[in-house]
Design a protein around this motif. Structure first.
Motif, PDB file in Angstrom:
ATOM      1  N   SER A   1      -9.198 -31.451  14.878  1.00  0.00           N
ATOM      2  CA  SER A   1      -9.931 -32.682  14.572  1.00  0.00           C
ATOM      3  C   SER A   1     -11.314 -32.393  13.991  1.00  0.00           C
ATOM      4  O   SER A   1     -12.030 -33.313  13.600  1.00  0.00           O
ATOM      5  N   ARG A   2     -11.671 -31.101  13.894  1.00  0.00           N
ATOM      6  CA  ARG A   2     -13.022 -30.743  13.452  1.00  0.00           C
ATOM      7  C   ARG A   2     -13.029 -29.825  12.249  1.00  0.00           C
ATOM      8  O   ARG A   2     -14.093 -29.540  11.697  1.00  0.00           O
TER       9      ARG A   2
ATOM     10  N   THR B   1      -7.938 -28.390   2.790  1.00  0.00           N
ATOM     11  CA  THR B   1      -6.747 -28.358   3.647  1.00  0.00           C
ATOM     12  C   THR B   1      -7.157 -28.867   5.031  1.00  0.00           C
ATOM     13  O   THR B   1      -7.564 -28.083   5.886  1.00  0.00           O
ATOM     14  N   PRO B   2      -7.077 -30.164   5.244  1.00  0.00           N
ATOM     15  CA  PRO B   2      -7.546 -30.736   6.508  1.00  0.00           C
ATOM     16  C   PRO B   2      -6.680 -30.349   7.693  1.00  0.00           C
ATOM     17  O   PRO B   2      -5.467 -30.144   7.556  1.00  0.00           O
ATOM     18  N   GLY B   3      -7.322 -30.243   8.859  1.00  0.00           N
ATOM     19  CA  GLY B   3      -6.572 -30.044  10.091  1.00  0.00           C
ATOM     20  C   GLY B   3      -5.685 -31.244  10.369  1.00  0.00           C
ATOM     21  O   GLY B   3      -5.905 -32.344   9.847  1.00  0.00           O
TER      22      GLY B   3
ATOM     23  N   SER C   1     -10.058 -36.863  10.985  1.00  0.00           N
ATOM     24  CA  SER C   1     -10.207 -38.301  10.750  1.00  0.00           C
ATOM     25  C   SER C   1     -10.422 -38.576   9.260  1.00  0.00           C
ATOM     26  O   SER C   1     -10.862 -37.707   8.499  1.00  0.00           O
ATOM     27  N   VAL C   2     -10.117 -39.809   8.867  1.00  0.00           N
ATOM     28  CA  VAL C   2     -10.328 -40.221   7.480  1.00  0.00           C
ATOM     29  C   VAL C   2     -11.815 -40.146   7.137  1.00  0.00           C
ATOM     30  O   VAL C   2     -12.186 -39.745   6.028  1.00  0.00           O
TER      31      VAL C   2
ATOM     32  N   TYR D   1     -16.411 -35.019   3.476  1.00  0.00           N
ATOM     33  CA  TYR D   1     -16.299 -33.710   2.834  1.00  0.00           C
ATOM     34  C   TYR D   1     -15.952 -33.881   1.353  1.00  0.00           C
ATOM     35  O   TYR D   1     -16.511 -33.206   0.478  1.00  0.00           O
ATOM     36  N   THR D   2     -15.037 -34.801   1.060  1.00  0.00           N
ATOM     37  CA  THR D   2     -14.642 -35.052  -0.325  1.00  0.00           C
ATOM     38  C   THR D   2     -15.831 -35.521  -1.153  1.00  0.00           C
ATOM     39  O   THR D   2     -16.017 -35.096  -2.297  1.00  0.00           O
TER      40      THR D   2
END
Length: 362
Positions: free
Chosen positions: A112-113, A144-146, A150-151, A157-158
């Motif tokens: 989640s982090r 590459t998100p975990g 969360s959205v 980050y995006t």
């Protein structure tokens, strides 16, 4: 105010820090690097606001932390940051292989982090001294998100990546490692193998002496860090092995075509590769910078190179490198001039053509 931490300020970490400082001068940047000279340079250039120790409580103040060190070091820091930074902090890396670090993230229950990151830009050169504030412009930046991210964190980050003029692309870790094995890892193996082949067979150094643009172009990446590519091969071994198998099969087929003088198959190989290569978007960067180079025909006379250098200097155009090409099998001009960016190259072409020089771009 946003606070961003860095573990490692090499080529990628340093370029990230410089890019963020350029676009977001109000952000606070903290960094640790085992090389004290690197940290001193970052401070002298006003890139970072704080120099941190290897284990520093100030990292708990960060909104983002980028792990830009070797793989094993990054894995150790994941465990450290799990207990020392708040859940609101987004942790990321910049590694060329995503599988191993995501496995560690799952093991530590940090999905989640953590958002894996891989900016698809770089150089055969390494270190903070070769980093730049525009390395990521028009380059794909893979995220590459975990599994539990969360959205809101992915959006944050995006947005950061987009603000650096990079192009964010979201993939799974598995998709990333498969794709990069084909378009990055295999090419490095091919380039290094080709250089070693020529080294082995070049008993009198004749091949080295006459090696021209074609050979240099496709083997330039063989100058990259041996340590980094050793780690990549060990981390992404299964995907690399798959692509090597496919490539070996293709080479065997090429050899059969040549041995049997199968003109149709030989032609189709070159035509197919040309068409696919020409369809690749030239506006976006790859893992290595496009070389900003022109070739110029000049008369072999005293002062010829100095005249061109003076013409460019008077117009404020900086030259990265300049030299005579003694072999024209692949080069169309005898004088090769390299520039730092596309803008300088374009200005130089216009300026020299006005002076009636014959110019070739590649």
């Amino acid at each position: 105010m946003c606070t961003i931490g860095f573990i490692g300020l090499g080529l990628i970490g340093g370029s990230l820090a410089k890019s963020i400082h350029k676009v977001h001068p109000d952000y606070a940047l903290l960094a640790f690097d085992p090389n004290k000279d690197t940290l001193a340079s970052a401070v002298a250039d006003n890139i970072i606001n704080g120099v941190c120790e290897a284990r520093d409580s100030r990292f708990a103040e960060c909104d983002f932390i980028f792990l830009c060190a070797p793989v094993e070091t990054n894995l150790e820091y994941l465990a450290y940051f799990r207990d020392t930074v708040p859940d609101s902090c987004i942790l990321s890396d910049v590694g060329s292989v995503k599988g191993s670090i995501h496995d560690k993230v799952k093991e530590l229950n940090m999905s989640s982090r953590f958002i894996g990151g891989h900016p698809m830009a770089g150089s055969e050169r390494t270190g903070f001294e070769n980093s730049s504030d525009h390395l990521f412009e028009n380059a794909y930046y893979i995220l590459t998100p975990g599994e539990e991210i969360s959205v809101d964190k992915l959006s944050a980050y995006t947005e950061l990546v987009s603000s650096l003029a990079a192009i964010p692309m979201v993939l799974t870790a598995q998709e990333h490692d498969y794709i990069t094995a084909g378009v990055s890892h295999l090419p490095h193996l091919i380039a290094s193998s080709l250089v070693n082949l020529v080294k082995k067979l070049d008993t009198h150094d004749y091949m080295k002496a006459i090696a021209a643009g074609g050979f240099k172009d496709i083997t330039r990446i063989a100058s990259s860090s041996p340590v980094m590519w050793q780690q990549i091969c060990l981390e992404n071994d299964k995907n690399i092995s798959f692509f090597l198998d496919e490539f070996i099969r293709m080479l065997i087929q090429v050899r059969l075509s040549v041995d049997s003088r199968d003109s149709e198959s030989i032609y189709e190989m070159f035509a197919s590769s040309r068409d696919y290569r020409d369809s690749i978007d030239e506006t976006s960067k790859g893992l290595l910078h496009k070389a900003h180079v022109l070739y110029c025909d000049i008369v072999d006379e005293a002062g010829g190179i100095a005249t061109i250098a003076t013409i460019l200097a008077m117009d404020g155009i900086n030259i990265k490198n300049i030299g005579i090409i003694h072999n024209r099998e692949f080069e169309e001009g005898v004088l090769k001039i390299a520039f730092y960016d596309e803008q300088a190259l374009s200005k130089a072409v216009v300026l020299l053509k006005k002076r009636n020089y014959i110019i070739y771009e590649r």
